[in-house]
Design a protein around this motif. Structure first.
Motif, PDB file in Angstrom:
ATOM      1  N   LEU A  51       0.834  -1.199   0.000  1.00 24.26           N
ATOM      2  CA  LEU A  51       0.000   0.000   0.000  1.00 24.26           C
ATOM      3  C   LEU A  51       0.874   1.257   0.000  1.00 24.26           C
ATOM      4  O   LEU A  51       0.569   2.240  -0.700  1.00 24.26           O
ATOM      5  N   GLN A  52       1.964   1.234   0.758  1.00 24.44           N
ATOM      6  CA  GLN A  52       2.856   2.387   0.790  1.00 24.44           C
ATOM      7  C   GLN A  52       3.485   2.643  -0.582  1.00 24.44           C
ATOM      8  O   GLN A  52       3.666   3.794  -0.991  1.00 24.44           O
ATOM      9  N   LYS A  53       3.819   1.576  -1.299  1.00 26.95           N
ATOM     10  CA  LYS A  53       4.353   1.723  -2.654  1.00 26.95           C
ATOM     11  C   LYS A  53       3.314   2.369  -3.576  1.00 26.95           C
ATOM     12  O   LYS A  53       3.638   3.248  -4.376  1.00 26.95           O
ATOM     13  N   ILE A  54       2.070   1.912  -3.444  1.00 27.53           N
ATOM     14  CA  ILE A  54       0.995   2.463  -4.271  1.00 27.53           C
ATOM     15  C   ILE A  54       0.834   3.959  -4.011  1.00 27.53           C
ATOM     16  O   ILE A  54       0.726   4.764  -4.947  1.00 27.53           O
ATOM     17  N   ILE A  55       0.821   4.336  -2.735  1.00 32.31           N
ATOM     18  CA  ILE A  55       0.650   5.745  -2.365  1.00 32.31           C
ATOM     19  C   ILE A  55       1.820   6.574  -2.894  1.00 32.31           C
ATOM     20  O   ILE A  55       1.644   7.693  -3.417  1.00 32.31           O
ATOM     21  N   LEU A  56       3.038   6.044  -2.769  1.00 34.04           N
ATOM     22  CA  LEU A  56       4.225   6.762  -3.256  1.00 34.04           C
ATOM     23  C   LEU A  56       4.111   7.021  -4.755  1.00 34.04           C
ATOM     24  O   LEU A  56       4.292   8.151  -5.220  1.00 34.04           O
ATOM     25  N   LEU A  57       3.796   5.984  -5.513  1.00 36.66           N
ATOM     26  CA  LEU A  57       3.714   6.122  -6.966  1.00 36.66           C
ATOM     27  C   LEU A  57       2.555   7.029  -7.372  1.00 36.66           C
ATOM     28  O   LEU A  57       2.679   7.821  -8.312  1.00 36.66           O
ATOM     29  N   ASP A  59       1.389   9.552  -5.645  1.00 36.99           N
ATOM     30  CA  ASP A  59       1.800  10.927  -5.367  1.00 36.99           C
ATOM     31  C   ASP A  59       2.835  11.436  -6.369  1.00 36.99           C
ATOM     32  O   ASP A  59       2.997  12.652  -6.542  1.00 36.99           O
ATOM     33  N   LEU A  60       3.545  10.517  -7.028  1.00 33.14           N
ATOM     34  CA  LEU A  60       4.522  10.902  -8.044  1.00 33.14           C
ATOM     35  C   LEU A  60       3.884  11.091  -9.415  1.00 33.14           C
ATOM     36  O   LEU A  60       4.573  11.397 -10.384  1.00 33.14           O
ATOM     37  N   GLY A  61       2.562  10.878  -9.485  1.00 29.10           N
ATOM     38  CA  GLY A  61       1.862  11.125 -10.728  1.00 29.10           C
ATOM     39  C   GLY A  61       1.625   9.910 -11.591  1.00 29.10           C
ATOM     40  O   GLY A  61       1.192  10.022 -12.737  1.00 29.10           O
ATOM     41  N   TYR A  62       1.882   8.712 -11.071  1.00 31.14           N
ATOM     42  CA  TYR A  62       1.645   7.487 -11.834  1.00 31.14           C
ATOM     43  C   TYR A  62       0.147   7.203 -11.918  1.00 31.14           C
ATOM     44  O   TYR A  62      -0.582   7.405 -10.939  1.00 31.14           O
ATOM     45  N   ASN A  63      -0.305   6.709 -13.078  1.00 32.08           N
ATOM     46  CA  ASN A  63      -1.689   6.273 -13.174  1.00 32.08           C
ATOM     47  C   ASN A  63      -1.786   4.799 -12.768  1.00 32.08           C
ATOM     48  O   ASN A  63      -0.768   4.163 -12.460  1.00 32.08           O
ATOM     49  N   LEU A  79      12.906   0.514 -11.172  1.00 34.38           N
ATOM     50  CA  LEU A  79      12.280   1.667 -10.533  1.00 34.38           C
ATOM     51  C   LEU A  79      13.078   2.937 -10.787  1.00 34.38           C
ATOM     52  O   LEU A  79      12.512   4.007 -11.012  1.00 34.38           O
ATOM     53  N   THR A  80      14.407   2.841 -10.774  1.00 35.34           N
ATOM     54  CA  THR A  80      15.234   4.012 -11.035  1.00 35.34           C
ATOM     55  C   THR A  80      14.964   4.565 -12.417  1.00 35.34           C
ATOM     56  O   THR A  80      14.795   5.779 -12.606  1.00 35.34           O
ATOM     57  N   GLU A  81      14.909   3.698 -13.415  1.00 34.32           N
ATOM     58  CA  GLU A  81      14.639   4.144 -14.783  1.00 34.32           C
ATOM     59  C   GLU A  81      13.235   4.711 -14.899  1.00 34.32           C
ATOM     60  O   GLU A  81      13.008   5.717 -15.587  1.00 34.32           O
ATOM     61  N   GLN A  82      12.258   4.087 -14.211  1.00 32.06           N
ATOM     62  CA  GLN A  82      10.886   4.581 -14.225  1.00 32.06           C
ATOM     63  C   GLN A  82      10.804   5.990 -13.631  1.00 32.06           C
ATOM     64  O   GLN A  82      10.133   6.870 -14.178  1.00 32.06           O
ATOM     65  N   LEU A  83      11.485   6.187 -12.517  1.00 27.80           N
ATOM     66  CA  LEU A  83      11.459   7.501 -11.863  1.00 27.80           C
ATOM     67  C   LEU A  83      12.153   8.555 -12.716  1.00 27.80           C
ATOM     68  O   LEU A  83      11.710   9.711 -12.775  1.00 27.80           O
ATOM     69  N   LYS A  84      13.229   8.178 -13.390  1.00 28.23           N
ATOM     70  CA  LYS A  84      13.916   9.126 -14.277  1.00 28.23           C
ATOM     71  C   LYS A  84      12.996   9.546 -15.422  1.00 28.23           C
ATOM     72  O   LYS A  84      12.934  10.718 -15.800  1.00 28.23           O
ATOM     73  N   GLN A  85      12.268   8.566 -15.980  1.00 30.54           N
ATOM     74  CA  GLN A  85      11.331   8.862 -17.065  1.00 30.54           C
ATOM     75  C   GLN A  85      10.213   9.767 -16.587  1.00 30.54           C
ATOM     76  O   GLN A  85       9.835  10.724 -17.264  1.00 30.54           O
ATOM     77  N   LYS A  86       9.678   9.468 -15.400  1.00 26.99           N
ATOM     78  CA  LYS A  86       8.616  10.300 -14.850  1.00 26.99           C
ATOM     79  C   LYS A  86       9.128  11.712 -14.568  1.00 26.99           C
ATOM     80  O   LYS A  86       8.402  12.693 -14.783  1.00 26.99           O
ATOM     81  N   ARG A  87      10.372  11.816 -14.126  1.00 25.47           N
ATOM     82  CA  ARG A  87      10.953  13.134 -13.880  1.00 25.47           C
ATOM     83  C   ARG A  87      11.025  13.937 -15.175  1.00 25.47           C
ATOM     84  O   ARG A  87      10.723  15.134 -15.194  1.00 25.47           O
ATOM     85  N   ARG A  88      11.439  13.265 -16.266  1.00 17.81           N
ATOM     86  CA  ARG A  88      11.508  13.958 -17.557  1.00 17.81           C
ATOM     87  C   ARG A  88      10.127  14.427 -17.991  1.00 17.81           C
ATOM     88  O   ARG A  88       9.981  15.532 -18.530  1.00 17.81           O
ATOM     89  N   GLU A  89       9.112  13.598 -17.760  1.00 22.80           N
ATOM     90  CA  GLU A  89       7.752  13.979 -18.120  1.00 22.80           C
ATOM     91  C   GLU A  89       7.291  15.195 -17.315  1.00 22.80           C
ATOM     92  O   GLU A  89       6.656  16.106 -17.854  1.00 22.80           O
TER      93      GLU A  89
END
Length: 280
Positions: A51-57, A59-63, A79-89
């Motif tokens: 649940l904490q992972k879901i909330i984190l993602l 809040d980071l804007g993941y659908n 996860l690192t690559e996913q977060l980098k991609q989300k940061r670029r978005e």
């Protein structure tokens, strides 16, 4: 395994019952148990990390779909690559919103003014062929043109190419139409002597244009749009001509040698043809 009622689990995790039900319906977090008689949902303490992972993602804007993929591939590298991609978005969204705010400020300052009717003085001239070194790419949008100039200047420095510094840079726009993305741009610098094509850099002669409509645009690049609107009126008044491609821009003063966009000076160059009249 200790089991909590959904209300208890909601209080312990500080997540509303409504959201817990939503995560169940979307398949992100199914209850540990469901009472067969009452249908009540029950959760376990072991589900709290998920649940904490879901909330984190979230809040980071993941659908929902992105969260599901991340949960099923939860490892450091992915996860690192996913977060980098989300940061670029997010950075791209911020840039777009800043552009929107700038347009809004410009609109507010121009209320009551007839900005579109501003006239630019177009003159006709012949543009000779130049020996140039160039880089041509399809780039995401016009704002990425600076990356091409950086690539070109780096290659010139690396290859020790002898350029003609008294002649400003030339940007050539090869698309038949205005495009908001995936634009075909070539940036060129005039050289003293042509060399051989290498490492993504081209040596060639620009095309001589016998009839080019040219105008000087002072100030930030956003002013170029109004210059083209003015050119539309110019074409109406000079109906013997038709607009051709590719258009060019000459960077007389920009961020390379000016700190303030108000001091920029860009020359737009639009090739012209003549309408052929049918004779009967």
């Amino acid at each position: 395994m200790t089991i909590f009622k959904i209300g208890e689990f909601s209080k312990l995790t500080q997540v509303s019952i409504r959201m817990l039900r939503y995560y169940d319906e979307t398949g992100l977090l199914k209850p540990a148990q469901i009472d067969k008689l009452t249908g009540y949902r029950h959760y376990s303490v072991e589900q709290i990390p998920d649940l904490q992972k879901i909330i984190l993602l979230r809040d980071l804007g993941y659908n929902v779909a992105e969260i599901a993929v991340a949960l099923s591939n939860w490892n450091d590298g992915f996860l690192t690559e996913q977060l980098k991609q989300k940061r670029r978005e997010i950075e791209n969204t911020i840039r777009q919103e800043k552009e929107r705010l700038a347009k809004m400020d410009a609109a507010l300052s121009s209320i009551g003014k007839d900005e579109i009717s501003k006239q630019y003085n177009f003159m006709l001239k012949q543009v000779p062929s130049y020996p140039v070194v160039s880089v041509r790419r399809v780039i995401p949008n016009y704002f990425c043109e600076g990356e091409l100039w950086g690539e070109l200047t780096s290659m010139i420095t690396c290859e020790k190419i002898d350029i003609a510094p008294q002649i400003p840079g030339i940007a050539i726009y090869h698309d038949q139409e205005f495009k908001e993305e995936d634009v075909d741009v070539e940036v060129c610098l005039v050289v003293r002597h042509l060399g051989r094509n290498q490492s993504g850099i081209a040596h060639s002669q620009t095309e001589q244009v016998d009839l080019m409509a040219c105008a000087m645009v002072y100030g930030p690049f956003e002013n170029i749009k109004n210059a083209y609107l003015s050119f539309a009126k110019w074409l109406t008044e000079h109906s013997v001509y038709r607009m051709a491609v590719p258009s060019r821009q000459i960077c007389h003063r920009n961020y390379w040698n000016e700190t303030s966009p108000d001091q920029y000076l860009t020359e737009i160059q639009i090739p012209l043809g003549k309408f052929i009249q049918n004779r009967t």
